[in-house]
Design a protein around this motif. Structure first.
Motif, PDB file in Angstrom:
ATOM      1  N   GLU A 175       0.871  -1.481   0.126  1.00 45.80           N
ATOM      2  CA  GLU A 175      -0.082  -0.065   0.034  1.00 45.80           C
ATOM      3  C   GLU A 175       0.415   1.208  -0.165  1.00 45.80           C
ATOM      4  OE1 GLU A 175      -3.082   2.638   0.238  1.00 45.80           O
ATOM      5  OE2 GLU A 175      -3.489   0.757  -0.077  1.00 45.80           O
ATOM      6  N   LEU A 176       1.728   1.248   0.763  1.00 46.10           N
ATOM      7  CA  LEU A 176       2.289   2.249   0.754  1.00 46.10           C
ATOM      8  C   LEU A 176       3.544   2.087  -0.608  1.00 46.10           C
ATOM      9  CD1 LEU A 176       5.425   1.816   4.119  1.00 46.10           C
ATOM     10  CD2 LEU A 176       2.995   3.095   4.077  1.00 46.10           C
ATOM     11  N   ARG A 177       4.130   1.602  -1.197  1.00 48.43           N
ATOM     12  CA  ARG A 177       4.368   1.266  -2.623  1.00 48.43           C
ATOM     13  C   ARG A 177       3.042   2.153  -3.589  1.00 48.43           C
ATOM     14  NH1 ARG A 177       7.817  -4.298  -2.710  1.00 48.43           N
ATOM     15  NH2 ARG A 177       9.618  -2.943  -0.922  1.00 48.43           N
ATOM     16  N   GLU A 178       2.358   2.040  -2.841  1.00 45.71           N
ATOM     17  CA  GLU A 178       0.918   2.229  -4.153  1.00 45.71           C
ATOM     18  C   GLU A 178       0.925   4.459  -3.991  1.00 45.71           C
ATOM     19  OE1 GLU A 178      -3.703   1.228  -5.046  1.00 45.71           O
ATOM     20  OE2 GLU A 178      -2.738   0.210  -4.206  1.00 45.71           O
ATOM     21  N   SER A 179       0.818   4.149  -2.650  1.00 48.36           N
ATOM     22  CA  SER A 179       0.603   5.377  -2.566  1.00 48.36           C
ATOM     23  C   SER A 179       2.158   6.447  -2.786  1.00 48.36           C
ATOM     24  CB  SER A 179       1.080   5.557  -0.962  1.00 48.36           C
ATOM     25  OG  SER A 179      -0.223   5.823  -0.169  1.00 48.36           O
ATOM     26  N   TYR A 180       3.179   5.764  -3.445  1.00 51.33           N
ATOM     27  CA  TYR A 180       4.478   6.480  -3.420  1.00 51.33           C
ATOM     28  C   TYR A 180       3.886   6.609  -4.888  1.00 51.33           C
ATOM     29  CZ  TYR A 180       9.210   7.169  -4.790  1.00 51.33           C
ATOM     30  OH  TYR A 180      10.106   8.160  -5.043  1.00 51.33           O
ATOM     31  N   ARG A 204       9.783  11.729  -0.852  1.00 50.48           N
ATOM     32  CA  ARG A 204      10.876  10.764   0.034  1.00 50.48           C
ATOM     33  C   ARG A 204      10.634  10.574   0.934  1.00 50.48           C
ATOM     34  NH1 ARG A 204      13.454  14.971  -2.929  1.00 50.48           N
ATOM     35  NH2 ARG A 204      13.089  16.628  -1.520  1.00 50.48           N
ATOM     36  N   ARG A 205       9.692  11.101   1.922  1.00 47.08           N
ATOM     37  CA  ARG A 205       9.228  10.920   3.454  1.00 47.08           C
ATOM     38  C   ARG A 205       8.384   9.108   3.427  1.00 47.08           C
ATOM     39  NH1 ARG A 205       5.151  14.020   6.797  1.00 47.08           N
ATOM     40  NH2 ARG A 205       4.166  11.666   8.326  1.00 47.08           N
ATOM     41  N   LEU A 206       7.965   9.520   2.494  1.00 42.06           N
ATOM     42  CA  LEU A 206       6.943   7.936   1.362  1.00 42.06           C
ATOM     43  C   LEU A 206       8.018   6.918   1.617  1.00 42.06           C
ATOM     44  CD1 LEU A 206       3.759   8.887   0.099  1.00 42.06           C
ATOM     45  CD2 LEU A 206       4.470   8.113   2.157  1.00 42.06           C
ATOM     46  N   ALA A 207       9.307   7.389   0.447  1.00 44.25           N
ATOM     47  CA  ALA A 207      10.293   6.051   0.638  1.00 44.25           C
ATOM     48  C   ALA A 207      10.952   5.867   1.289  1.00 44.25           C
ATOM     49  CB  ALA A 207      11.601   6.684  -0.700  1.00 44.25           C
ATOM     50  N   ALA A 208      11.325   7.234   2.770  1.00 43.18           N
ATOM     51  CA  ALA A 208      11.994   6.289   3.417  1.00 43.18           C
ATOM     52  C   ALA A 208      11.455   5.719   4.283  1.00 43.18           C
ATOM     53  CB  ALA A 208      12.346   7.652   4.247  1.00 43.18           C
ATOM     54  N   SER A 210       9.037   3.681   3.868  1.00 46.57           N
ATOM     55  CA  SER A 210       9.072   2.035   3.942  1.00 46.57           C
ATOM     56  C   SER A 210       9.777   0.896   3.095  1.00 46.57           C
ATOM     57  CB  SER A 210       7.956   1.774   2.359  1.00 46.57           C
ATOM     58  OG  SER A 210       7.556   2.596   1.306  1.00 46.57           O
ATOM     59  N   ARG A 211      10.812   1.479   2.242  1.00 49.75           N
ATOM     60  CA  ARG A 211      12.370   1.215   1.535  1.00 49.75           C
ATOM     61  C   ARG A 211      12.953   0.263   2.851  1.00 49.75           C
ATOM     62  NH1 ARG A 211      15.111   6.350   1.439  1.00 49.75           N
ATOM     63  NH2 ARG A 211      13.909   6.483  -1.007  1.00 49.75           N
ATOM     64  N   GLU A 212      13.542  -0.758   2.458  1.00 50.37           N
ATOM     65  CA  GLU A 212      14.393  -1.963   2.717  1.00 50.37           C
ATOM     66  C   GLU A 212      15.299  -1.582   2.868  1.00 50.37           C
ATOM     67  OE1 GLU A 212      13.267  -4.711   3.919  1.00 50.37           O
ATOM     68  OE2 GLU A 212      11.766  -4.709   2.498  1.00 50.37           O
ATOM     69  N   GLY A 280      17.664   2.144  -2.635  1.00 54.21           N
ATOM     70  CA  GLY A 280      17.760   2.989  -2.156  1.00 54.21           C
ATOM     71  C   GLY A 280      16.437   3.740  -2.309  1.00 54.21           C
ATOM     72  N   LEU A 281      16.543   3.738  -4.273  1.00 58.13           N
ATOM     73  CA  LEU A 281      16.185   4.728  -4.646  1.00 58.13           C
ATOM     74  C   LEU A 281      14.234   5.329  -4.646  1.00 58.13           C
ATOM     75  CD1 LEU A 281      18.191   3.812  -8.210  1.00 58.13           C
ATOM     76  CD2 LEU A 281      18.235   6.362  -6.336  1.00 58.13           C
ATOM     77  N   MET A 282      13.644   4.134  -4.697  1.00 58.88           N
ATOM     78  CA  MET A 282      12.400   3.997  -4.032  1.00 58.88           C
ATOM     79  C   MET A 282      12.013   2.738  -3.336  1.00 58.88           C
ATOM     80  SD  MET A 282      11.774   1.971  -7.496  1.00 58.88           S
ATOM     81  CE  MET A 282      10.178   1.378  -8.035  1.00 58.88           C
TER      82      MET A 282
END
Length: 283
Positions: A175-180, A204-208, A210-212, A280-282
């Motif tokens: 869901e986070l990735r879809e939002s991004y 960038r906040r969303l990416a931070a 949820s990213r691994e 860490g790009l997405m």
């Protein structure tokens, strides 16, 4: 009545719109504000000769702006002083400023009136298409930014805090990735550079969130458009679907995808997504 305290960034949106009204229409005076507790609170004024408009609060259905607010359509008073189709609750402010012609345009977001923009002149001035069209366009621009802000805030409200991401469920992560991806697609439609930059910060906040953990050994740089494409591909979109989401031609999407794959040194679109995440790009 005095205007309620508003969000600083929302005030800036209205202030830019009011300034633009005096630059892009023939009206020398403009003012406006957003709805709060059922009334429009004027928060920005440009070109005024007096201070009569400061702190003006327009109730629904009252005055020219109040009618525009409830009817959700522009309203014009060519000679405000003698206008018989509106209430004159705000004569002290409007006539105190010396306004003769007043034009009110509602800001509509998803069918709801979120505010009103006004254009005024001290002498009677006809309002034809050449004058009205820029005012409508500016109101639409404000509505577009408010709509984006609403969507971003809605999605951010459901985001986990950074400390929670280590145990985030797979479904929630998707869901986070879809939002991004959706946010990047929205950003691609925005022409204002300042708005785009604010959206990029939210991305960038969303990416931070949820990213691994990024692999420091992967030093890869992708262009914003290449990341846009990969964000859509990550959701399973075809090239045609990505093109539709980003408003680009399919051949252009293929070019961006090929470039991203080359930079990431992979041979498939799915491998490109996986490596971009590791870098860490997405999210």
């Amino acid at each position: 009545m005095r205007a309620a305290t508003t969000d600083v960034s929302e005030h800036a949106v209205v202030a830019r719109a009011v300034t633009a009204l005096t630059q892009r229409t023939s009206f020398p005076l403009a003012f406006g504000g957003l709805e709060h507790d059922g009334a429009v609170h004027v928060s920005a004024i440009a070109g005024a000769r007096t201070r009569h408009l400061e702190g003006l609060v327009v109730q629904a259905s009252r005055g020219l702006g109040g009618r525009a607010f409830v009817e959700r359509r522009p309203r014009l008073a060519l000679d405000y002083r003698t206008a018989k189709t509106i209430t004159h609750d705000y004569d002290r402010a409007i006539l105190g400023e010396g306004i003769a012609t007043l034009f009110a345009v509602p800001i509509l977001v998803s069918g709801r009136t979120r505010g009103v923009l006004y254009c005024g002149s001290w002498a009677q001035a006809p309002v034809g298409d050449a004058v009205a069209r820029p005012a409508f366009g500016i109101a639409d621009e404000v509505a577009a930014e408010l709509r984006i802000r609403d969507e971003v805030q809605r999605r951010l409200a459901h985001m986990p805090q950074p400390a929670e991401t280590s145990g985030i469920a797979p479904a929630a992560r998707e869901e986070l990735r879809e939002s991004y991806a959706e946010l990047r697609a929205i950003s691609a439609e925005v022409g204002d550079a300042g708005i785009r930059e604010r959206l990029r910060r939210l991305e960038r906040r969303l990416a931070a969130l949820s990213r691994e953990q990024a692999d420091p050994a992967l030093d890869v740089r992708l262009s914003p458009r290449e990341i846009d494409v990969l964000a859509c591909v990550a959701l399973g979109a075809t090239n045609a679907g990505v093109a539709d989401a980003l408003g680009l031609k399919e051949v252009t999407i293929k070019s961006y995808l090929a470039s991203a794959m080359a930079k990431l040194d992979v041979t498939t679109r799915h491998a490109a997504v996986a490596k971009a995440r590791r870098a860490g790009l997405m999210p």
